[in-house]
Design a protein around this motif. Structure first.
Motif: not given
Length: 217
Positions: A1-26
């Motif tokens: 798996x390329x380094x670019x794809x790893x970066x995309x996966x990391x960014x997607x993980x951060x997006x998921x964590x942000x969605x869950x944290x904000x919606x869960x908190x509210x």
């Protein structure tokens, strides 16, 4: 798996964590008070308001009965009104919050029903106000059940957030659909699945640990 794809996966993980944290908190900020109100306004509780309780319960049940994928589409105009767009991480937070808040409300109500009624009666006999009963008796006694329910809610949100990827909600779900399914990259799909499994297991372990720490039993 390329380094670019790893970066995309990391960014997607951060997006998921942000969605869950904000919606869960509210969702918790909305759901916990709603659950308390549902409990105390029941006809057998100490602030009986049967008509109001029935209306509020009906609204909460209605929201809970709508499948999340339908809710995502149905409230697109409301989502645009709130965040200015119907796609992306910010847009996904709106339906996620509306989906989890009623769920949390019912969990809180159920947890409060488990509190010994003798404690409430004792507090009333000593002249405690309704607010004091809620804050000093009900919520502390029901907290292990509430935390356990919140853990389940957060795990459900992770699944919902992945589903939000179906309409461009961002996060790991969107990544799995765009790359794993549409571009025929099974390694990306399996990576997303593995991350979600680890995420759920981690949250469940943390939730169980907190419940053990605050449990009175």
């Amino acid at each position: 798996m390329s380094s670019d794809m790893l970066v995309i996966i990391w960014q997607s993980l951060l997006e998921t964590l942000a969605m869950v944290a904000i919606s869960g908190g509210v969702g918790a900020l909305l759901g916990v008070p709603l659950g308390v109100v549902l409990f105390i306004t029941d006809r057998k509780s100490f602030v009986p308001m049967p008509a109001f309780n029935a209306v509020l319960g009906t609204v909460i049940n209605a929201l809970r009965s709508v499948p999340f994928i339908i809710l995502l589409v149905a409230i697109i105009p409301f989502t645009r009104l709130v965040v200015g767009t119907s796609i992306g991480t910010a847009a996904a937070v709106v339906p996620l919050t509306l989906a989890v808040a009623p769920f949390i409300a019912r969990i809180v109500e159920t947890s409060l029903r488990e509190v010994d009624k003798g404690l409430i009666e004792a507090a009333q006999s000593m002249g405690a106000t309704n607010l004091q009963i809620v804050m000093k008796i009900l919520l502390p006694e029901a907290m292990p059940g509430i935390v356990s329910g919140l853990t389940i809610s957060i795990i459900a949100l992770i699944g919902y957030s992945a589903m939000a990827g179906a309409i461009g909600g961002g996060g790991l779900g969107d990544l799995g659909i765009r790359y794993g399914y549409q571009r025929f990259m099974p390694e990306v799909m399996w990576t997303v699945v593995l991350i979600l499994i680890v995420l759920v297991q981690g949250i469940q372990m943390i939730g169980d640990w907190i419940v053990r720490k605050i449990s009175h039993k």
